[in-house]
Design a protein around this motif. Structure first.
Motif, short mmCIF file in Angstrom:
data_model
loop_
_atom_site.label_atom_id
_atom_site.label_comp_id
_atom_site.label_asym_id
_atom_site.label_seq_id
_atom_site.Cartn_x
_atom_site.Cartn_y
_atom_site.Cartn_z
N VAL A 96 0.82 -1.21 0.00
CA VAL A 96 0.00 0.00 0.00
C VAL A 96 0.85 1.26 0.00
O VAL A 96 0.53 2.23 -0.66
CB VAL A 96 -0.93 0.00 1.23
CG1 VAL A 96 -1.75 1.25 1.29
CG2 VAL A 96 -1.83 -1.22 1.20
N THR A 97 1.95 1.25 0.74
CA THR A 97 2.72 2.49 0.91
C THR A 97 4.01 2.44 0.09
O THR A 97 4.32 1.44 -0.53
CB THR A 97 3.08 2.69 2.39
OG1 THR A 97 3.89 1.60 2.79
CG2 THR A 97 1.84 2.75 3.24
N TRP A 101 9.68 0.37 5.36
CA TRP A 101 9.39 0.47 6.81
C TRP A 101 7.94 0.87 7.07
O TRP A 101 7.32 0.41 8.01
CB TRP A 101 10.35 1.45 7.49
CG TRP A 101 10.29 2.86 6.99
CD1 TRP A 101 11.11 3.42 6.07
CD2 TRP A 101 9.37 3.88 7.38
NE1 TRP A 101 10.76 4.72 5.85
CE2 TRP A 101 9.70 5.04 6.63
CE3 TRP A 101 8.30 3.94 8.27
CZ2 TRP A 101 8.99 6.24 6.75
CZ3 TRP A 101 7.60 5.13 8.38
CH2 TRP A 101 7.95 6.27 7.63
N HIS A 102 7.40 1.70 6.19
CA HIS A 102 6.02 2.14 6.37
C HIS A 102 5.05 0.98 6.14
O HIS A 102 4.07 0.81 6.84
CB HIS A 102 5.72 3.30 5.42
CG HIS A 102 4.52 4.10 5.83
ND1 HIS A 102 4.12 5.23 5.18
CD2 HIS A 102 3.64 3.92 6.84
CE1 HIS A 102 3.04 5.71 5.77
NE2 HIS A 102 2.73 4.94 6.78
N GLU A 103 5.38 0.15 5.13
CA GLU A 103 4.56 -1.01 4.84
C GLU A 103 4.56 -1.97 6.03
O GLU A 103 3.52 -2.53 6.39
CB GLU A 103 5.11 -1.70 3.59
CG GLU A 103 4.22 -2.78 3.01
CD GLU A 103 2.88 -2.23 2.55
OE1 GLU A 103 2.80 -1.04 2.21
OE2 GLU A 103 1.91 -3.02 2.57
N PHE A 106 2.22 -0.66 8.61
CA PHE A 106 0.85 -0.33 8.20
C PHE A 106 -0.22 -1.00 9.08
O PHE A 106 -1.12 -0.34 9.58
CB PHE A 106 0.63 -0.71 6.73
CG PHE A 106 -0.73 -0.36 6.23
CD1 PHE A 106 -0.99 0.91 5.78
CD2 PHE A 106 -1.75 -1.29 6.21
CE1 PHE A 106 -2.25 1.25 5.32
CE2 PHE A 106 -3.01 -0.96 5.77
CZ PHE A 106 -3.26 0.31 5.32
N GLY A 107 -0.11 -2.30 9.25
CA GLY A 107 -1.11 -3.02 10.03
C GLY A 107 -1.15 -2.55 11.47
O GLY A 107 -2.22 -2.42 12.07
N GLU A 109 -0.27 0.36 12.61
CA GLU A 109 -0.90 1.70 12.64
C GLU A 109 -2.41 1.55 12.70
O GLU A 109 -3.08 2.24 13.46
CB GLU A 109 -0.52 2.50 11.39
CG GLU A 109 0.89 3.02 11.37
CD GLU A 109 1.16 3.84 10.11
OE1 GLU A 109 2.01 4.72 10.15
OE2 GLU A 109 0.50 3.60 9.08
N SER A 110 -2.93 0.64 11.86
CA SER A 110 -4.38 0.44 11.83
C SER A 110 -4.90 -0.03 13.17
O SER A 110 -5.99 0.33 13.59
CB SER A 110 -4.76 -0.59 10.77
OG SER A 110 -4.29 -0.21 9.53
N LEU A 111 -4.10 -0.88 13.83
CA LEU A 111 -4.54 -1.40 15.11
C LEU A 111 -4.41 -0.36 16.21
O LEU A 111 -4.88 -0.56 17.33
CB LEU A 111 -3.72 -2.63 15.49
CG LEU A 111 -3.89 -3.87 14.61
CD1 LEU A 111 -2.96 -4.96 15.07
CD2 LEU A 111 -5.33 -4.35 14.64
N ILE A 118 5.30 -0.13 17.84
CA ILE A 118 5.50 -0.35 16.40
C ILE A 118 6.99 -0.46 16.11
O ILE A 118 7.43 -1.35 15.39
CB ILE A 118 4.87 0.80 15.59
CG1 ILE A 118 3.37 0.84 15.81
CG2 ILE A 118 5.17 0.62 14.11
CD1 ILE A 118 2.65 1.92 15.03
N SER A 154 4.96 -7.89 6.90
CA SER A 154 4.10 -6.84 7.42
C SER A 154 2.87 -7.45 8.10
O SER A 154 2.27 -6.83 8.97
CB SER A 154 3.69 -5.87 6.32
OG SER A 154 2.82 -6.50 5.43
#
Lengths: 560, 296
Positions: A96-97, A101-103, A106-107, A109-111, A118, A154
């Motif tokens: 997605v990103t 590192w951001h990928e 991602f999950g 962050e959503s949680l 993180i 991820s």
């Protein structure tokens, strides 16, 4: 403890009569490694998607699914997101990103995890998967294998208790695929995560599977350890048996009462035991690395002479001093590792790129100087790696008609031609579907039909077996052989050693921008020690010329 | 050489550039202008090396001269008349000086922007705005992911179509236009089709749950805090100076520079400190490193 309990689950897609899943009963224990296999369209992906409510497609379902003893419908979103990891087929689509590192984060962050958590989890996962060396890279710089590994990591960062993988290696080359499967195995072994995966590259996955499940027409037809399933399928004479690992197939083809081998190693041991006390059938002489060029009287359809190619002026040479000829009517296979220049060679043949030194001749002419009509109508046809890139219309029928829109033929001629092609590629029942709704194998056939409408004399194929299961491969092979018999020259680039060994006529090994060795398929694989079929690796200490499964079975039967 | 200032927190970088750009545009005092121009030059050469030297000499110097010459030709205000043009218009000392000053300001701002571009990379920008609007930062990140991906796919499709003689580079103009439309249509179908799987992947990883956080590798540490406070202090002094009218000058009708007082020197020094901050940081780090290296 059980992770999943599936009780009498049936599923029907909207506006469909036939059940996609019929009365599935299955219990999956925590920490198990389960592989589900079956032909494309047998319902295995549909079954996997039932196991995570958020991904379940619309349709009518009956029966119950329990996740850790709780009804699936009652498991809340947050638990589902973190506890059930789901890896899809296409590595690119899941990212997605833009940064690795951001990928990974991602999950989490959503949680709603905080930065410290993180940071720790991302670091842990990056180390576990060996991602730390490309941690700060852009995802666009990664290879397909790295991308799929990133998808896996991820998801693992969310610490799921079960990992569901839907044909995760179908888009990867063999080396990347075995790396990926190795990592999945490590996750199962070292973290105790339950693994449920569908796969058609069974050769490597079967030895590490606890339980193999075979599906057909939405039902489970065989279940148990790989040995049990192999024997059961062999007894049923089921087409899925052709996807089982080579040693199992050879074992089934030879009457004996020894235990069933699964890996090449076990296969060798089995063969030795089987042959003890017997005289092995004699074999033909094969010389190591022999490059005896096959002589035939036919004219050269494609010839490369001292060809050099690079993409940029100061870039590295991609093709180095390449010289070879493809004779008319040959079925020519180019095999070799990733990035050795195989696909570039196809581009050179089609005139998309030009060499900076040397000559490429197609039927005696330079393809880059020919005009479009001359080159692509009745001459060279190319099937790209991704067949989706050829489809332009809403239905397969319109797509085929579009292909002839620029020709001057009469309406009746066009209709007849399309009808012929449809019959040849067995597309009749698919004509009114959207090309993107077809399965991988069907897309491949529809794309092939499109290319064949131009009546090529030379057909160039780029990885035609990528993502196909054993059944569709067989079908594709039949088409190619039919074409070949009609005098079409076929040049195929492939990673699929087994396919080339079985159906190819001439094989060439590509390495470092050039061809290292060329020979007829059987002699070619008999001459290699590692880069060869599983059957050959299993039997080469006795019969170096036993390349295909049939070869080895036949020799076993001759040994008395 | 490697720029150390870039390794500071984006908010430090951003505040610095916001300040020097704004001050560079507002303050017309010759000393402050000279300080800003010189610092910008030094820092740009530090950042971009040889490329900055050629850029400054080749483009900025002529720009400076032309702007300086053009102003007096069109602007005839001022009391000190030097001579008259053929058409009877006067050329005044004030308009020449003002031209030079304006040109200086113009060039200084451009050079500062070249430094800004080198330091404030896209991910820092995204981070800053992501702090204000978390959803926006994800969108930025997705755009940066998908634009290159779509461009690559367009190339793949174009090549595939080329192989059946249907590319934009093949056929008559009409055919080409039609082929181009077809390729765009395939591209759209492809993008929509694949976006479904991307959406699945996002949903499957819990996107849409309430309370989403935004993670970044960047941390605001003590070093950032120190520099940030120093910077704010310097800015406060300069702004005080500006409020007292120390930082600018009068050009028309006659030139007048504000009287120098001890306070004005403090303001000049503060401005020098602010503009040279990255250069000082780089120099200090360099010296520190050399000392450590010599002891190893």
């Amino acid at each position: 403890m059980e992770t999943y309990r599936i009780e009498n689950v049936s599923f029907t897609f909207p506006e469909k009569e036939k059940k996609a899943l019929a009365d599935i009963n299955l219990t999956i224990k925590s920490g198990e490694f389960i592989t589900i296999c079956g032909k494309s369209g047998c319902g295995k992906s549909t079954l996997l998607r039932q196991l995570k409510a958020i991904l379940t497609p619309h349709g009518k379902r009956s029966g119950h699914i329990y996740f850790s003893g709780q009804l699936m419908e009652e498991v809340d979103q947050r638990t589902q997101a973190s506890e059930i990891g789901f890896v899809l087929q296409n590595p690119d689509n899941q990212i997605v990103t833009d940064k690795v590192w951001h990928e990974l984060a991602f999950g989490l962050e959503s949680l709603g995890c905080d930065t410290a958590t993180i940071r720790l989890r991302v670091a842990e996962m990056a180390s576990f998967f060996g991602i730390h060396t490309w941690f700060r890279k852009n995802v666009s710089e990664l290879s397909g294998g790295q991308k799929q590994l990133l998808n896996l990591a991820s998801i693992m960062a969310m610490h799921p208790s079960v990992l569901i993988l839907d044909e995760p290696t179908s888009q990867l080359d063999p080396i990347a695929a075995s790396d990926f499967l190795e990592t999945v195995k490590k996750i199962n072994r070292e973290l105790g995560t339950t693994i449920i995966m569908t796969e058609h590259r069974l050769e490597e996955i079967v030895p590490i599977t606890d339980r193999l499940i075979v599906m057909d027409e939405g039902e489970i037809i065989a279940e148990g350890t790989p040995e049990q399933v192999g024997t059961a399928l062999g007894r049923m004479k089921h087409p899925m048996f052709l996807s089982m690992p080579t040693p199992m197939q050879i074992y089934a083809g030879v009457s004996n009462s020894l235990p069933c081998p699964v890996t090449v190693k076990e296969g060798r041991q089995w063969l030795n035991t089987y042959l003890s006390g017997k005289t092995a059938a004699s074999m033909e002489e094969v010389s190591e690395g022999s490059t005896a060029v096959v002589s035939s009287a036919a004219a050269a359809a494609i010839s490369f002479k001292d060809v050099w190619f690079k993409h940029e002026k100061n870039g590295a040479d991609i093709i180095k001093d390449l010289t070879f000829k493809v004779k008319e009517g040959q079925f020519y296979c180019l095999v070799g590792g990733n990035g050795t220049g195989k696909t570039t060679t196809l581009s050179l043949m089609s005139g998309i790129v030009q060499p900076y030194r040397g000559k490429v001749l197609i039927g005696g002419k330079n393809p880059a100087k020919m005009n479009v009509q001359e080159l692509f109508i009745n001459h060279v046809g190319i099937l790209p790696q991704n067949p989706q890139t050829l489809f332009v219309k809403k239905t397969v029928r319109l797509d085929l008609e579009e292909m002839l829109s620029q020709s001057t033929m009469s309406k009746e001629d066009k209709a007849r031609k399309i009808a012929d092609i449809v019959a040849f590629a067995e597309l009749a029942h698919l004509l009114d579907m959207h090309p993107y709704d077809l399965s991988g194998g069907e897309q491949q056939r529809a794309a092939l039909a499109k290319v064949l409408l131009l009546e090529p004399r030379i057909l160039l194929l780029d990885e035609p077996t990528k993502g196909l299961d054993g059944f569709f491969k067989e079908k594709l092979a039949q088409f190619l052989q039919k074409l070949n018999a009609n005098g079409v020259t076929i040049v195929m680039v492939s990673h699929d050693v087994e396919f080339c060994a079985k159906y190819g006529e001439i094989c060439s090994m590509f390495f470092d921008g050039s061809i290292i060795t060329t020979n007829t398929a059987s002699k070619f694989f008999a001459g290699n020690s590692f880069y060869t079929t599983a059957a050959n690796r299993m039997a080469r200490h006795i019969w170096r010329d036993g390349v295909t499964i049939e070869d080895v079975i036949e020799r076993c039967q001759r040994s008395l | 050489m490697q720029d150390r200032f870039s390794s500071f927190h984006p908010i430090v970088n951003f505040t610095y550039f916001a300040a020097v750009l704004l001050f560079g545009m507002l303050f017309m005092h010759p000393i402050l202008q000279a300080v800003s121009l010189a610092s910008a030059l030094v820092y740009s050469i530090m950042l971009n090396g040889k490329k900055a030297v050629t850029f400054n000499l080749l483009y900025m110097l002529p720009l400076l001269l032309i702007t300086a010459v053009l102003n007096p030709v069109f602007n005839h205000a001022g009391v000190t008349i030097l001579f008259y043009l053929h058409n009877g218009n006067p050329i005044t000392l004030e308009s020449i000086v003002y031209g030079v000053s304006a040109a200086c300001m113009f060039v200084t701002v451009i050079i500062w922007f070249s430094c800004y571009n080198a330091v404030m990379t896209s991910d820092k920008f995204i981070y800053l705005f992501g702090k204000i609007m978390p959803a926006l930062s994800l969108i930025f990140s997705m755009v940066l992911r998908f634009v290159p991906r779509y461009i690559a796919q367009l190339k793949v499709i174009s090549n595939a179509q080329k192989c059946i003689g249907r590319d934009v580079s093949q056929g008559t103009i009409l055919v080409r236009a039609r082929n181009g439309m077809t390729i765009l249509s395939i591209m759209t179908t492809w993008a929509l089709e694949n976006a479904i799987e991307t959406a699945d992947s996002m949903k499957s990883r819990g996107y849409g749950l309430p309370g989403r956080t935004s993670f970044s590798l960047i941390r605001f540490d003590t070093r950032d805090k120190t520099i940030f406070l120093i910077m704010l202090g310097l800015i406060a002094i300069i702004v005080t100076g500006a409020a007292l009218g120390e930082n600018t000058m009068r050009f028309f009708p006659s030139m007048k520079v504000p009287d120098r007082s001890p306070l004005s020197f403090i303001v000049y020094l503060a401005y020098l400190g602010l503009c040279l901050l990255p250069v000082i940081i780089n120099a200090v780090e360099e010296i520190k490193w050399k000392r450590i290296a010599s002891r190893m």
